[in-house]
Motif scaffolding. Sequence first.
Motif, mmCIF file in Angstrom:
data_model
loop_
_atom_site.group_PDB
_atom_site.id
_atom_site.type_symbol
_atom_site.label_atom_id
_atom_site.label_comp_id
_atom_site.label_asym_id
_atom_site.label_seq_id
_atom_site.Cartn_x
_atom_site.Cartn_y
_atom_site.Cartn_z
ATOM 1 N N SER A 82 0.835 -1.203 0.000
ATOM 2 C CA SER A 82 0.000 0.000 0.000
ATOM 3 C C SER A 82 0.868 1.251 0.000
ATOM 4 O O SER A 82 0.536 2.249 -0.637
ATOM 5 N N ALA A 83 1.990 1.216 0.724
ATOM 6 C CA ALA A 83 2.904 2.360 0.746
ATOM 7 C C ALA A 83 3.483 2.602 -0.637
ATOM 8 O O ALA A 83 3.607 3.741 -1.094
ATOM 9 N N ASP A 84 3.838 1.520 -1.326
ATOM 10 C CA ASP A 84 4.373 1.613 -2.676
ATOM 11 C C ASP A 84 3.402 2.379 -3.581
ATOM 12 O O ASP A 84 3.771 3.343 -4.264
ATOM 13 N N SER A 85 2.131 1.955 -3.570
ATOM 14 C CA SER A 85 1.117 2.592 -4.412
ATOM 15 C C SER A 85 0.892 4.045 -4.018
ATOM 16 O O SER A 85 0.795 4.943 -4.867
ATOM 17 N N TRP A 86 0.827 4.285 -2.701
ATOM 18 C CA TRP A 86 0.539 5.632 -2.193
ATOM 19 C C TRP A 86 1.674 6.602 -2.512
ATOM 20 O O TRP A 86 1.446 7.728 -2.957
ATOM 21 N N VAL A 87 2.921 6.157 -2.308
ATOM 22 C CA VAL A 87 4.074 7.017 -2.581
ATOM 23 C C VAL A 87 4.194 7.272 -4.081
ATOM 24 O O VAL A 87 4.499 8.384 -4.512
ATOM 25 N N ASN A 88 3.948 6.241 -4.881
ATOM 26 C CA ASN A 88 3.965 6.422 -6.330
ATOM 27 C C ASN A 88 2.974 7.499 -6.759
ATOM 28 O O ASN A 88 3.274 8.345 -7.610
ATOM 29 N N SER A 89 1.785 7.450 -6.167
ATOM 30 C CA SER A 89 0.760 8.434 -6.496
ATOM 31 C C SER A 89 1.207 9.846 -6.117
ATOM 32 O O SER A 89 1.031 10.797 -6.888
ATOM 33 N N LEU A 90 1.804 9.974 -4.935
ATOM 34 C CA LEU A 90 2.301 11.283 -4.495
ATOM 35 C C LEU A 90 3.352 11.826 -5.461
ATOM 36 O O LEU A 90 3.335 13.003 -5.836
ATOM 37 N N MET A 91 4.283 10.946 -5.838
ATOM 38 C CA MET A 91 5.366 11.396 -6.707
ATOM 39 C C MET A 91 4.874 11.663 -8.123
ATOM 40 O O MET A 91 5.400 12.539 -8.808
ATOM 41 N N ASP A 92 3.876 10.917 -8.583
ATOM 42 C CA ASP A 92 3.303 11.182 -9.899
ATOM 43 C C ASP A 92 2.664 12.569 -9.947
ATOM 44 O O ASP A 92 2.775 13.283 -10.947
ATOM 45 N N ASN A 93 2.014 12.932 -8.841
ATOM 46 C CA ASN A 93 1.288 14.206 -8.806
ATOM 47 C C ASN A 93 2.153 15.400 -8.415
ATOM 48 O O ASN A 93 1.934 16.515 -8.897
ATOM 49 N N LEU A 94 3.138 15.158 -7.537
ATOM 50 C CA LEU A 94 3.905 16.279 -6.984
ATOM 51 C C LEU A 94 5.395 16.225 -7.311
ATOM 52 O O LEU A 94 6.114 17.185 -7.031
ATOM 53 N N GLY A 95 5.865 15.101 -7.839
ATOM 54 C CA GLY A 95 7.284 14.967 -8.111
ATOM 55 C C GLY A 95 8.083 14.781 -6.828
ATOM 56 O O GLY A 95 7.624 14.166 -5.866
ATOM 57 N N ALA A 96 9.295 15.369 -6.799
ATOM 58 C CA ALA A 96 10.172 15.226 -5.639
ATOM 59 C C ALA A 96 9.541 15.728 -4.335
ATOM 60 O O ALA A 96 9.726 15.114 -3.287
ATOM 61 N N PRO A 97 8.773 16.834 -4.343
ATOM 62 C CA PRO A 97 8.104 17.237 -3.098
ATOM 63 C C PRO A 97 7.183 16.155 -2.539
ATOM 64 O O PRO A 97 7.004 16.047 -1.327
ATOM 65 N N GLY A 98 6.608 15.332 -3.415
ATOM 66 C CA GLY A 98 5.763 14.231 -2.946
ATOM 67 C C GLY A 98 6.561 13.230 -2.136
ATOM 68 O O GLY A 98 6.087 12.715 -1.115
ATOM 69 N N ALA A 99 7.798 12.956 -2.566
ATOM 70 C CA ALA A 99 8.671 12.066 -1.799
ATOM 71 C C ALA A 99 9.005 12.692 -0.446
ATOM 72 O O ALA A 99 9.068 12.006 0.582
ATOM 73 N N GLY A 100 9.198 14.015 -0.432
ATOM 74 C CA GLY A 100 9.478 14.708 0.825
ATOM 75 C C GLY A 100 8.314 14.631 1.788
ATOM 76 O O GLY A 100 8.500 14.405 2.984
ATOM 77 N N ILE A 101 7.096 14.798 1.273
ATOM 78 C CA ILE A 101 5.901 14.696 2.117
ATOM 79 C C ILE A 101 5.784 13.288 2.700
ATOM 80 O O ILE A 101 5.474 13.109 3.881
ATOM 81 N N ALA A 102 6.054 12.278 1.862
ATOM 82 C CA ALA A 102 5.962 10.888 2.327
ATOM 83 C C ALA A 102 6.949 10.631 3.454
ATOM 84 O O ALA A 102 6.613 9.975 4.452
ATOM 85 N N GLU B 100 6.405 9.640 7.339
ATOM 86 C CA GLU B 100 7.053 8.439 7.872
ATOM 87 C C GLU B 100 7.660 8.708 9.241
ATOM 88 O O GLU B 100 7.683 7.855 10.111
ATOM 89 N N ASN B 101 8.182 9.924 9.436
ATOM 90 C CA ASN B 101 8.715 10.292 10.750
ATOM 91 C C ASN B 101 7.617 10.320 11.804
ATOM 92 O O ASN B 101 7.834 9.945 12.952
ATOM 93 N N LEU B 102 6.425 10.779 11.411
ATOM 94 C CA LEU B 102 5.323 10.899 12.357
ATOM 95 C C LEU B 102 4.586 9.581 12.554
ATOM 96 O O LEU B 102 4.016 9.334 13.618
ATOM 97 N N PHE B 103 4.599 8.734 11.546
ATOM 98 C CA PHE B 103 3.913 7.439 11.603
ATOM 99 C C PHE B 103 4.893 6.358 11.172
ATOM 100 O O PHE B 103 4.897 5.939 10.010
ATOM 101 N N PRO B 104 5.752 5.884 12.103
ATOM 102 C CA PRO B 104 6.824 4.938 11.763
ATOM 103 C C PRO B 104 6.395 3.701 10.983
ATOM 104 O O PRO B 104 7.216 3.159 10.237
ATOM 105 N N PRO B 105 5.134 3.190 11.107
ATOM 106 C CA PRO B 105 4.791 2.025 10.288
ATOM 107 C C PRO B 105 4.885 2.272 8.787
ATOM 108 O O PRO B 105 4.937 1.332 8.006
ATOM 109 N N LEU B 106 4.875 3.561 8.361
ATOM 110 C CA LEU B 106 5.126 3.851 6.947
ATOM 111 C C LEU B 106 6.627 3.660 6.717
ATOM 112 O O LEU B 106 7.430 4.411 7.255
ATOM 113 N N PRO B 107 7.039 2.658 5.939
ATOM 114 C CA PRO B 107 8.458 2.289 5.891
ATOM 115 C C PRO B 107 9.301 3.151 4.961
ATOM 116 O O PRO B 107 9.027 3.248 3.768
ATOM 117 N N SER B 108 10.346 3.759 5.497
ATOM 118 C CA SER B 108 11.254 4.544 4.661
ATOM 119 C C SER B 108 12.022 3.636 3.707
ATOM 120 O O SER B 108 12.493 4.087 2.658
#
Length: 208
Positions: free
Chosen positions: A5-25, A29-37
């Motif tokens: 699910s993280a793979d799909s969600w991060v892909n979507s962020l990066m598709d829409n926002l580019g590098a800032p999407g990776a930064g948001i993810a 991840e810092n605030l919700f550790p189960p999201l794996p860096s």
Amino acid sequence: MIESSADSWVNSLMDNLGAPGAGIAIALENLFPPLPSEVILPLAGFAASTGRMSLVAALLWTTAGSVVGALALYWAGALLGRDRTVAIAARLPLVKVSDIERTEAWFARHGTKAVFFGRMIPVFRSLISVPAGIERMPLPLFLILTTLGSALWNCVFVLAGFALGENWEEVTGYVSTYSKVVLVATVVAILGFVGARLVRPGPGQRRG
């Protein structure tokens, strides 16, 4: 599966926002550790290898995300403060106020190393910001240590994803093993702490 699910969600962020999407993810991840860096960072590297973003932008934005997430937890610790921490500890079973005092003394001696190297340890990467805030580590120092430690961690995995390309998921296997070792060691340490308290219980003394 969290990683799927993280793979799909991060892909979507990066598709829409580019590098800032990776930064948001990474900030989340810092605030919700189960999201794996270990998924987010190599995936950002892979995206850079396909031209969806520049490699430099991927490195800069993921590091900025790490710092933003860490700052949020730092201020959470600062708002919590020592008095509230002690009050909470006093109500917890098997935890004594003296434990908090020893932790404070340890952080006073080793806080800089803990904040820097803690950025490279799963779970603790997020949690270490809270005691830094509680102890009010000077903010410029906290920012420098967090930026340097996060940049090292992020660079390793972003560059690995960039080099591996479509095989970026190979990185997650190695980091997953590392994470499990850290978590097992943490559980053993907690069980040892609880066992010591059960064998030798004693009231903590509140510092005046």
